[in-house]
Design a protein around this motif. Structure first.
Motif, PDB file in Angstrom:
ATOM      1  N   LEU A  75       0.832  -1.206   0.000  1.00 51.97           N
ATOM      2  CA  LEU A  75       0.000   0.000   0.000  1.00 51.97           C
ATOM      3  C   LEU A  75       0.867   1.258   0.000  1.00 51.97           C
ATOM      4  CD1 LEU A  75      -2.753   1.369   0.200  1.00 51.97           C
ATOM      5  CD2 LEU A  75      -2.662   1.061   2.677  1.00 51.97           C
ATOM      6  N   ILE A  76       1.913   1.264   0.846  1.00 57.84           N
ATOM      7  CA  ILE A  76       2.827   2.409   0.894  1.00 57.84           C
ATOM      8  C   ILE A  76       3.547   2.564  -0.438  1.00 57.84           C
ATOM      9  CG2 ILE A  76       4.906   3.338   2.000  1.00 57.84           C
ATOM     10  CD1 ILE A  76       3.978   1.945   4.579  1.00 57.84           C
ATOM     11  N   ASN A  77       4.022   1.446  -0.997  1.00 59.28           N
ATOM     12  CA  ASN A  77       4.698   1.485  -2.295  1.00 59.28           C
ATOM     13  C   ASN A  77       3.797   2.063  -3.380  1.00 59.28           C
ATOM     14  OD1 ASN A  77       7.092   0.410  -1.366  1.00 59.28           O
ATOM     15  ND2 ASN A  77       6.646  -1.672  -2.030  1.00 59.28           N
ATOM     16  N   THR A  78       2.541   1.649  -3.378  1.00 60.27           N
ATOM     17  CA  THR A  78       1.598   2.122  -4.393  1.00 60.27           C
ATOM     18  C   THR A  78       1.379   3.625  -4.282  1.00 60.27           C
ATOM     19  OG1 THR A  78       0.473  -0.023  -4.286  1.00 60.27           O
ATOM     20  CG2 THR A  78      -0.682   1.762  -5.384  1.00 60.27           C
ATOM     21  N   LEU A  79       1.225   4.116  -3.053  1.00 57.46           N
ATOM     22  CA  LEU A  79       1.017   5.554  -2.851  1.00 57.46           C
ATOM     23  C   LEU A  79       2.259   6.353  -3.215  1.00 57.46           C
ATOM     24  CD1 LEU A  79      -0.964   5.448   0.519  1.00 57.46           C
ATOM     25  CD2 LEU A  79      -1.878   5.965  -1.754  1.00 57.46           C
ATOM     26  N   VAL A  80       3.434   5.884  -2.777  1.00 57.08           N
ATOM     27  CA  VAL A  80       4.683   6.581  -3.093  1.00 57.08           C
ATOM     28  C   VAL A  80       4.929   6.573  -4.598  1.00 57.08           C
ATOM     29  CG1 VAL A  80       7.196   6.480  -2.850  1.00 57.08           C
ATOM     30  CG2 VAL A  80       5.746   6.135  -0.849  1.00 57.08           C
ATOM     31  N   PHE A  81       4.756   5.431  -5.217  1.00 52.81           N
ATOM     32  CA  PHE A  81       4.938   5.293  -6.664  1.00 52.81           C
ATOM     33  C   PHE A  81       3.995   6.232  -7.414  1.00 52.81           C
ATOM     34  CE2 PHE A  81       3.646   3.265 -10.643  1.00 52.81           C
ATOM     35  CZ  PHE A  81       4.866   3.040 -11.264  1.00 52.81           C
ATOM     36  N   THR A  82       2.725   6.258  -7.004  1.00 49.97           N
ATOM     37  CA  THR A  82       1.721   7.076  -7.692  1.00 49.97           C
ATOM     38  C   THR A  82       2.022   8.559  -7.557  1.00 49.97           C
ATOM     39  OG1 THR A  82       0.036   5.377  -7.291  1.00 49.97           O
ATOM     40  CG2 THR A  82      -0.737   7.595  -7.837  1.00 49.97           C
ATOM     41  N   VAL A  83       2.314   9.004  -6.339  1.00 50.30           N
ATOM     42  CA  VAL A  83       2.561  10.432  -6.099  1.00 50.30           C
ATOM     43  C   VAL A  83       3.838  10.880  -6.803  1.00 50.30           C
ATOM     44  CG1 VAL A  83       3.069  12.156  -4.337  1.00 50.30           C
ATOM     45  CG2 VAL A  83       1.279  10.456  -3.935  1.00 50.30           C
ATOM     46  N   ALA A  84       4.911  10.091  -6.702  1.00 48.83           N
ATOM     47  CA  ALA A  84       6.182  10.454  -7.329  1.00 48.83           C
ATOM     48  C   ALA A  84       6.031  10.557  -8.848  1.00 48.83           C
ATOM     49  CB  ALA A  84       7.259   9.432  -6.970  1.00 48.83           C
ATOM     50  N   CYS A  85       5.392   9.565  -9.447  1.00 44.93           N
ATOM     51  CA  CYS A  85       5.191   9.593 -10.900  1.00 44.93           C
ATOM     52  C   CYS A  85       4.296  10.754 -11.311  1.00 44.93           C
ATOM     53  CB  CYS A  85       4.568   8.276 -11.367  1.00 44.93           C
ATOM     54  SG  CYS A  85       5.650   6.842 -11.253  1.00 44.93           S
ATOM     55  N   LEU A  86       3.245  10.972 -10.546  1.00 44.31           N
ATOM     56  CA  LEU A  86       2.265  12.000 -10.892  1.00 44.31           C
ATOM     57  C   LEU A  86       2.903  13.391 -10.892  1.00 44.31           C
ATOM     58  CD1 LEU A  86      -0.711  11.612 -11.556  1.00 44.31           C
ATOM     59  CD2 LEU A  86      -1.268  12.330  -9.249  1.00 44.31           C
ATOM     60  N   ILE A  87       3.694  13.685  -9.869  1.00 54.24           N
ATOM     61  CA  ILE A  87       4.304  15.009  -9.760  1.00 54.24           C
ATOM     62  C   ILE A  87       5.300  15.255 -10.890  1.00 54.24           C
ATOM     63  CG2 ILE A  87       5.832  16.438  -8.348  1.00 54.24           C
ATOM     64  CD1 ILE A  87       4.535  15.193  -5.874  1.00 54.24           C
ATOM     65  N   VAL A  88       6.209  14.306 -11.085  1.00 53.05           N
ATOM     66  CA  VAL A  88       7.290  14.514 -12.065  1.00 53.05           C
ATOM     67  C   VAL A  88       6.751  14.526 -13.484  1.00 53.05           C
ATOM     68  CG1 VAL A  88       9.477  13.634 -12.944  1.00 53.05           C
ATOM     69  CG2 VAL A  88       8.970  13.481 -10.505  1.00 53.05           C
ATOM     70  N   GLN A  89       5.899  13.550 -13.832  1.00 56.40           N
ATOM     71  CA  GLN A  89       5.414  13.502 -15.207  1.00 56.40           C
ATOM     72  C   GLN A  89       4.487  14.679 -15.518  1.00 56.40           C
ATOM     73  OE1 GLN A  89       3.777   9.576 -15.086  1.00 56.40           O
ATOM     74  NE2 GLN A  89       1.683  10.246 -14.728  1.00 56.40           N
ATOM     75  N   PHE A  90       3.778  15.193 -14.505  1.00 59.54           N
ATOM     76  CA  PHE A  90       2.936  16.368 -14.742  1.00 59.54           C
ATOM     77  C   PHE A  90       3.797  17.603 -15.002  1.00 59.54           C
ATOM     78  CE2 PHE A  90       0.908  20.210 -13.101  1.00 59.54           C
ATOM     79  CZ  PHE A  90      -0.233  20.251 -13.896  1.00 59.54           C
ATOM     80  N   MET A  91       4.832  17.792 -14.200  1.00 58.10           N
ATOM     81  CA  MET A  91       5.694  18.968 -14.375  1.00 58.10           C
ATOM     82  C   MET A  91       6.397  18.952 -15.729  1.00 58.10           C
ATOM     83  SD  MET A  91       7.310  19.245 -10.525  1.00 58.10           S
ATOM     84  CE  MET A  91       8.388  20.603 -10.970  1.00 58.10           C
TER      85      MET A  91
END
Length: 299
Positions: A75-91
């Motif tokens: 669960l932690i991995n999924t949240l960290v993975f999602t947030v990290a990818c979301l921020i960088v790929q959006f920017m």
């Protein structure tokens, strides 16, 4: 029969048009969801799969999962993975969208080339990045050693810390075109007259960006972030091909852990419970998105 005909006349005829789609969704989407919920409340393993009566154990599967260290880590991995990818790929996607919104000769060609990562099947992309990050023959290690930045190959995919980095990097590469193309579409609907009026009034590019571009792009940004969260949160094939949840279960996501429980150790009910947890999280995000969309349409 006459009552049915009268019901589908005039303003109610729309119900008749959506009925085939409703029946399709109920059978191919609704039934699996309900069946999965029922399965998660039972004790179904490889031994009891064909039993005529399944043992009903209520919420025990969920209680056991939240005491499971691998489940919590997933669960932690999924949240960290999602947030990290979301921020960088959006920017990065936003920066590329702003750059390609400028009118220059090769803008369309560059935009088309940048869409290639999104069009390649994820399994193929995962295999490419698995080769790039491999220890002995990987292009990344060979390049870093050639540049004298490292003295020995790095175990990118077999070390817990670097394996997650490799997954995030690969998913960002896939997600950038998605963000770029949606944000580019949002930029095209902003009238150029607004920027011309702002420049006449003495506004610089930074002021125009924060006073015109961002406010008018708000609906598009919300859509990109919510859809990006949904697509990233349910990632499976990329992780399964690159690391398989390893090393030592350190890169398991909710999706891969549900797969392992169901088809690896044949604890079908626990696998269904993990899938339902994913479903609840994504349902909440989807409802939040619908609420935002409804409020914008009402405004």
């Amino acid at each position: 029969m006459n009552r049915i005909r009268k019901f589908f006349q005039f303003e109610n005829i729309g119900y008749l048009y959506v009925l085939p789609a409703l029946l399709y969704m109920m059978y191919f989407v609704g039934y699996p969801i309900i069946r999965n919920i029922v399965l998660s409340l039972q004790n179904v393993t490889v031994k009891t799969l064909n039993a005529p009566v399944k043992e009903l154990i209520g919420l025990n599967n969920y209680l056991e999962l939240f005491r499971d260290k691998i489940m919590i880590n997933s669960l932690i991995n999924t949240l960290v993975f999602t947030v990290a990818c979301l921020i960088v790929q959006f920017m990065i996607g936003f920066a590329l969208a702003l750059f390609l919104s400028r009118k220059f000769a090769s803008a369309k060609m560059v935009r088309g080339l940048l869409m290639i990562p999104w069009m390649i099947p994820i399994t193929v992309t995962a295999l490419i990045f698995k080769f790039i990050f491999s220890t002995n023959v990987g292009i990344l290690n060979q390049s870093l050693m050639l540049l004298k930045l490292i003295s020995a190959p790095v175990d990118w995919l077999t070390s817990p810390g670097t394996a997650m980095f490799a997954l995030v990097f690969a998913n960002i590469w896939i997600g950038i075109p998605f963000n770029m193309i949606l944000l580019s579409t949002g930029l095209t609907i902003i009238p150029t007259e607004l920027y011309e009026s702002a420049s006449i009034d003495g506004a610089n590019r930074i002021q125009s960006f924060f006073r015109i571009t961002l406010p008018l792009l708000k609906p598009t940004i919300e859509s990109v972030l919510v859809l990006g969260f949904i697509y990233t949160f349910k990632v499976f094939d990329l992780v399964y091909v690159m690391t398989g949840g390893g090393p030592v279960n350190s890169t398991h996501m909710l999706s891969t852990y549900a797969y392992k429980l169901s088809f690896g150790i044949f604890q079908y009910s626990k696998g269904a419970a993990v899938a339902n947890i994913m479903f609840v999280v994504l349902l909440i995000v989807s409802l939040f998105y619908l609420k935002l969309t409804y409020e914008e349409e009402e405004a």
